[in-house]
Design an enzyme around this catalytic site. Structure first.
Site, mmCIF file in Angstrom:
data_model
loop_
_atom_site.group_PDB
_atom_site.id
_atom_site.type_symbol
_atom_site.label_atom_id
_atom_site.label_comp_id
_atom_site.label_asym_id
_atom_site.label_seq_id
_atom_site.Cartn_x
_atom_site.Cartn_y
_atom_site.Cartn_z
ATOM 1 N N THR A 27 63.725 -22.358 -102.073
ATOM 2 C CA THR A 27 62.597 -21.457 -102.336
ATOM 3 C C THR A 27 61.370 -22.090 -101.688
ATOM 4 O OG1 THR A 27 61.986 -22.620 -104.359
ATOM 5 C CG2 THR A 27 63.531 -20.789 -104.592
ATOM 6 N N ALA A 60 62.797 -26.965 -105.086
ATOM 7 C CA ALA A 60 61.551 -26.514 -105.719
ATOM 8 C C ALA A 60 60.399 -27.260 -105.050
ATOM 9 C CB ALA A 60 61.598 -26.826 -107.216
ATOM 10 N N VAL A 86 63.428 -31.883 -105.087
ATOM 11 C CA VAL A 86 61.980 -31.768 -104.901
ATOM 12 C C VAL A 86 61.668 -31.577 -103.415
ATOM 13 C CG1 VAL A 86 59.745 -32.881 -105.245
ATOM 14 C CG2 VAL A 86 61.566 -33.197 -106.943
ATOM 15 N N LYS A 87 61.013 -30.452 -103.137
ATOM 16 C CA LYS A 87 60.702 -30.118 -101.739
ATOM 17 C C LYS A 87 59.301 -30.629 -101.418
ATOM 18 C CE LYS A 87 61.694 -26.070 -98.891
ATOM 19 N NZ LYS A 87 61.732 -24.608 -98.917
ATOM 20 N N VAL A 88 59.225 -31.476 -100.407
ATOM 21 C CA VAL A 88 57.981 -32.191 -100.090
ATOM 22 C C VAL A 88 57.590 -31.889 -98.643
ATOM 23 C CG1 VAL A 88 56.989 -34.510 -99.872
ATOM 24 C CG2 VAL A 88 58.675 -34.059 -101.666
#
Ligand code: E4P
Length: 218
Positions: A27, A60, A86-88
């Protein structure tokens, strides 16, 4: 090759999950907004709802762009569910955060990657996934698939464990070409997965088989 669906739409996620070939979900803030999901509380609830539907990784994305807040937000997201990745973003503080999360055993997806150099940095920082955006490169007359091939070569040269997650996939040919090159994962819309099903000779052949069966059983 893993198949991720790139949407925050729960119906589409369910449909892809029911097909039995889905390995995860990605997402981003734009996809959340498209579904009308706003505000921290609702967004977090939505991530949990997605995790209840699928069995694989769910990316996310953090909104923060400074190290301390990326860490805070990332830890909160990771605590939501053990499937959360965790999308960074690919920025300096993002690289530092990738290293931190990697040392803490939190899975990460380094997003907004548009060059081989950025992908090399993400792997050095210990990212679980790197997301080169092939469709957006194609949009500006730059070969997105060539970037996937470059990253594949670099990662293979040094046996980096970071998985290449071909992102911004727009259609079935992107999926097939990424598979030929050796991307570990692709993320795209439901249509890019369902489009792989289609062949006119399959439809014609099935129609004939059924007609012949019916002739013999009349
Ligand atoms: C990746 O994780 C992104 O969410 C996504 O693939 C971007 O795709 P787009 O370029 O079609 O917006």
């Amino acid at each position: 090759m893993k198949f991720f669906i790139d949407t925050a739409n729960l119906d589409q996620i369910k449909e892809a999950q029911d097909l039995g070939v889905l390995d995860g979900v990605t997402t981003n803030p734009s996809l959340m907004a498209k579904e009308g999901i706003t505000g921290e509380v609702n967004i977090k609830k939505h991530y949990q709802a997605i995790c209840e539907i699928v069995t694989g990784d769910v990316s996310a994305e953090v909104i923060a762009t400074d190290y301390d807040n990326i860490i805070k937000e990332g830890e909160e997201l990771a605590a939501l569910h053990d499937q959360i990745v965790v999308k960074v973003p690919m920025i300096k503080d993002g690289i530092k955060a990738l290293r931190y999360f990697s040392q803490k055993g939190i899975k990460t997806n380094c997003t907004l990657v548009f060059s081989a150099g950025q992908a090399l940095l993400a792997a050095k920082a210990g990212a679980t996934y790197v997301s080169p955006f092939i469709g957006r490169l194609d949009d500006i007359s730059t070969d997105g698939l060539n970037l996937i091939a470059e990253i594949r070569q670099i990662y293979d040269n040094y046996a980096f464990e970071t998985e290449i997650l071909a992102a911004s996939v727009r259609h079935t040919m992107h999926v097939i070409d990424c598979a030929k090159i050796g991307a570990d994962v692709m993320t795209g819309p439901l249509s890019s997965i369902e489009g792989l099903l289609k062949h006119p000779l399959t439809d014609i052949g099935l129609e004939k088989f059924l007609a012949d069966y019916n002739k013999g059983n009349q």
